[in-house]
Scaffold this active site. Structure first.
Site, mmCIF file in Angstrom:
data_model
loop_
_atom_site.group_PDB
_atom_site.id
_atom_site.type_symbol
_atom_site.label_atom_id
_atom_site.label_comp_id
_atom_site.label_asym_id
_atom_site.label_seq_id
_atom_site.Cartn_x
_atom_site.Cartn_y
_atom_site.Cartn_z
ATOM 1 N N GLN A 127 -10.015 21.747 10.894
ATOM 2 C CA GLN A 127 -11.482 21.700 10.965
ATOM 3 C C GLN A 127 -11.925 21.963 12.392
ATOM 4 O OE1 GLN A 127 -14.234 18.173 10.903
ATOM 5 N NE2 GLN A 127 -14.765 19.002 8.887
ATOM 6 N N CYS A 157 -21.024 16.455 10.608
ATOM 7 C CA CYS A 157 -20.873 15.310 11.500
ATOM 8 C C CYS A 157 -22.224 14.899 12.092
ATOM 9 C CB CYS A 157 -19.892 15.635 12.629
ATOM 10 S SG CYS A 157 -19.640 14.243 13.765
ATOM 11 N N LYS A 197 -17.854 22.134 5.472
ATOM 12 C CA LYS A 197 -18.112 20.746 5.088
ATOM 13 C C LYS A 197 -19.498 20.366 5.566
ATOM 14 C CE LYS A 197 -16.013 16.140 4.982
ATOM 15 N NZ LYS A 197 -17.217 15.325 5.244
ATOM 16 N N GLY A 293 -12.130 9.285 2.098
ATOM 17 C CA GLY A 293 -12.106 8.963 3.515
ATOM 18 C C GLY A 293 -11.407 7.665 3.824
#
Length: 436
Positions: A127, A157, A197, A293
């Site tokens: 990533q 994020c 993502k 996660g």
């Protein structure tokens, strides 16, 4: 004292993958220069290019599909954690921590520290994050030598360091045209699949139609055919990343509506899914893949230990925690001090992203004593072998030698009512979506 049984895996098997020579390296069919700027192109040309890119990549893929993947997380999914995760599950897809494109470019002479990993970690996804097309292209090019199985671009994020001062991460969802350009640049410089993502929205830009506009524009302007959807929006008003995982409500109905409205794309669901029971519930409802996660970090044995059998239908390997630690000892002692100045040290290798190794015996007899002994051993142990010899006396042999067993817990009805909550179908406004 608990002693490990003989184990045949040689330390040399953890040779970093960069030592393998890249053969038949092929680029995506269009050559996009670093200063690439999107021009008007037809949707059909991008679709054709995407098909070529996907077909080329799938020829070399030798792994089961990403039905279960472990989410990328800063300071958690490091090389040590991924090694532990792979020892427990053969088939879970692993993601690196997010690496800024600038880090890769500016550390060109020290890339092993950031990109090297052992071949056992496949399938593994790199990533990257950033907002500079030239650096994204260069970083992707530099990463090719490490043979990652997919390149993922972070548009999710919410950390102030990333989305705030860094002006990338989830903030990029507000600029889907740039994300489309970035994904084209990344795809042009690799021969593996690319993915994004993201969240379901940002601040007040949280309608289902706005999410669809983002998906449509990015997939129309680039070869991107896989999106990982964290089913919460992000709030950029100063709340912490932890609060961004808790305060915005989960809207799984947005994810399942995307499956309905974009049948030519692949979507992985993320957010609030904490066990293999819930993973299977999502898959039964039609999810293409599920990303987990914190459950995979905090409870590695209870979560990852069931993945291969419960998710992938593979026969039980009979793996025990003693066998896992035997192999992790081999790995740990092979990397101690590799970066110079006694880094990494025993504490760093044993803590594995802060907790997972120490949580390997969560809720088991001897767990509290094992952790106390570990805290003491960190002060003087210089090898992983001596660390385990000193600490594992706290764990009964019956625990060390028991394979994963029992039925994992979880909410089997987590997605039971989701189909009744779907928003109205998305009606794409083609010209506005592609050329805005």
């Amino acid at each position: 004292m608990v002693k490990f049984s003989a184990y045949s895996l040689m330390i040399s098997s953890f040779t970093p993958l960069h030592s393998v020579t890249l053969k038949n390296h092929r680029r995506f069919s269009i050559n996009i220069p670093y200063n690439y700027s999107t021009k008007a192109r037809t949707i059909s040309s991008y679709t054709q290019n995407a098909q070529i890119h996907t077909e080329d990549a799938m020829v070399a893929r030798r792994y089961l599909p990403p039905l279960f993947s472990v989410a990328p997380m800063m300071e958690w999914t490091d090389n040590h954690y991924r090694t532990l995760a792979r020892l427990i599950s053969k088939h879970a897809w692993l993601y690196t921590e997010m690496l800024a494109a600038e880090t890769i470019v500016y550390q060109k002479g020290n890339l092993d520290r950031f990109l090297a990993y052992s071949p056992e970690q496949h399938p593994i996804v790199l990533q990257i994050g950033g907002n500079n097309l030239e650096n994204l292209a260069k970083a992707t090019e530099l990463a090719n030598a490490y043979h990652y199985d997919e390149i993922n671009f972070n548009c999710g994020c919410p950390s102030p360091k990333v989305a705030g001062h860094g002006c990338f991460g989830v903030r990029l969802m507000l600029d889907p045209k740039f994300v489309g350009e970035a994904m084209s640049v990344i795809a042009a410089n690799t021969n593996v699949p690319v993915s994004v993502k993201c969240r379901i929205g940002v601040d007040d830009h949280d309608s289902y139609n706005e999410l669809c506009d983002f998906i449509y524009k990015v997939s129309s302007l680039s070869p991107t055919r896989h999106f990982i959807i964290h089913s919460r929006k992000a709030l950029l008003n100063g709340i912490s990343p932890a609060d961004n995982r808790r305060i915005p409500p989960l809207k799984y109905e947005y994810y399942y509506a995307l499956l309905r409205d974009f049948p030519d794309l692949k979507f992985t669901i993320n957010g609030g899914i904490n066990s293999v029971v819930e993973v299977n519930a999502a898959l039964r409802e039609g999810a293409h893949g599920v990303m987990v996660g914190r459950a995979a970090y905090n409870y590695p044995w209870q979560t990852l230990g069931h993945v291969d059998t419960a998710i992938y239908g593979q026969p039980s390997s009979g793996l025990t925690r003693r066998k896992i630690l035997e192999r992790y000892q081999e790995y740990g002692d092979s990397v101690l001090g590799r970066n110079g100045s006694n880094r990494p040290n025993v504490r760093e290798v044993a803590k594995v992203g802060n907790f997972p190794l120490l949580n390997l015996f969560y809720s088991e007899p001897g767990n509290s004593l094992w952790k106390r002994k570990a805290d003491s051993a960190f002060q003087h142990c210089t090898t992983m072998k001596s660390f385990f010899e000193e600490t594992l006396v706290a764990i009964p042999d019956s625990v060390l030698d028991s394979p994963i067993a029992g039925v994992p817990s979880g909410h089997e009805d987590l997605f039971a009512n989701v189909q009744g909550l779907l928003p109205p179908p998305y009606n794409v406004r083609e010209q506005e979506a592609v050329y805005a």
